[in-house]
Design a protein around this motif. Structure first.
Motif, short mmCIF file in Angstrom:
data_model
loop_
_atom_site.label_atom_id
_atom_site.label_comp_id
_atom_site.label_asym_id
_atom_site.label_seq_id
_atom_site.Cartn_x
_atom_site.Cartn_y
_atom_site.Cartn_z
N ALA A 137 0.83 -1.21 0.00
CA ALA A 137 0.00 0.00 0.00
C ALA A 137 0.86 1.26 0.00
O ALA A 137 0.55 2.24 -0.69
CB ALA A 137 -0.94 0.00 1.20
N ARG A 138 1.95 1.25 0.77
CA ARG A 138 2.83 2.42 0.79
C ARG A 138 3.46 2.63 -0.59
O ARG A 138 3.55 3.77 -1.06
CB ARG A 138 3.91 2.25 1.86
N LEU A 139 3.88 1.57 -1.24
CA LEU A 139 4.47 1.70 -2.57
C LEU A 139 3.45 2.19 -3.60
O LEU A 139 3.75 3.06 -4.42
CB LEU A 139 5.07 0.37 -3.02
N ASP A 140 2.25 1.64 -3.57
CA ASP A 140 1.22 2.08 -4.51
C ASP A 140 0.84 3.54 -4.27
O ASP A 140 0.49 4.26 -5.21
CB ASP A 140 -0.01 1.17 -4.42
N MET A 157 3.84 2.30 -13.23
CA MET A 157 4.40 1.29 -12.34
C MET A 157 3.43 0.12 -12.22
O MET A 157 2.21 0.32 -12.23
CB MET A 157 4.66 1.87 -10.94
N ALA A 158 3.97 -1.09 -12.11
CA ALA A 158 3.14 -2.27 -11.89
C ALA A 158 2.57 -2.23 -10.48
O ALA A 158 3.08 -1.53 -9.61
CB ALA A 158 3.98 -3.53 -12.09
N GLN A 159 1.51 -2.97 -10.26
CA GLN A 159 0.93 -3.08 -8.92
C GLN A 159 1.98 -3.66 -7.97
O GLN A 159 2.69 -4.60 -8.33
CB GLN A 159 -0.30 -3.99 -8.98
N ALA A 160 2.10 -3.12 -6.78
CA ALA A 160 3.07 -3.63 -5.81
C ALA A 160 2.72 -5.06 -5.42
O ALA A 160 1.54 -5.41 -5.28
CB ALA A 160 3.10 -2.75 -4.57
N ALA A 161 3.75 -5.87 -5.23
CA ALA A 161 3.59 -7.26 -4.81
C ALA A 161 4.79 -7.66 -3.98
O ALA A 161 5.93 -7.33 -4.33
CB ALA A 161 3.44 -8.18 -6.02
N ASN A 162 4.56 -8.32 -2.89
CA ASN A 162 5.63 -8.81 -2.02
C ASN A 162 6.57 -7.69 -1.57
O ASN A 162 7.77 -7.88 -1.43
CB ASN A 162 6.42 -9.92 -2.70
N GLY A 163 6.02 -6.47 -1.38
CA GLY A 163 6.81 -5.35 -0.88
C GLY A 163 7.70 -4.69 -1.91
O GLY A 163 8.61 -3.95 -1.56
#
Length: 139
Positions: A12-15, A57-63
């Motif tokens: 969530a923070r990355l997105d 950017m791609a959706q964040a996954a695994n941090g």
């Protein structure tokens, strides 16, 4: 002990970073060392400006969150016959506010924040980003 966050919080923070910067930002490559922070005046010579995709950017996954689509463009007139790229700045879509900056390296450079296919950019020469991944801390 260091703070730790769930993968959901880290994603969530990355997105949120992509959402705050907005759609279709500008990626700029400059010569020389990066400024002390994003609010400082840009340093070096502007060697290229790329218009990034609306969903860049791609959706964040695994941090972690990687670049999406093709990030490519060509060297500006100021690049001349060849100038070494020193740093990048990701600006808002208007190109007025820097939101993210970092070190640029050649493909395979594990110390760079972003890698490109050619660090010595000339006017009109094609350039492509080969890697750019943001990883959130607190794992």
């Amino acid at each position: 002990m260091a703070q730790q966050f769930s993968v959901a919080v880290r994603n969530a923070r990355l997105d949120a970073i992509e959402a705050a910067i907005g759609a279709s930002p500008k990626l700029r490559f400059y010569s020389g060392a990066q400024p002390a922070n994003c609010a400082a005046a840009r340093t070096g010579t502007l060697l290229a400006e790329l218009s990034l995709p609306a969903d860049w950017m791609a959706q964040a996954a695994n941090g972690a969150k990687a670049f999406a689509g093709s990030w490519s463009g060509a060297g500006a007139a100021a690049a001349g016959t060849g100038t070494t790229i020193g740093h990048f700045a990701i600006m808002d879509a208007a190109g007025t506010t820097c939101h993210h900056q970092g070190k640029v390296g050649a493909t395979g450079d594990g110390t760079a924040d972003m890698t490109v296919d050619n660090l010595n950019l000339a006017q009109g020469q094609a350039i492509s980003v080969t890697t750019f991944t943001q990883t959130d801390g607190g794992a």
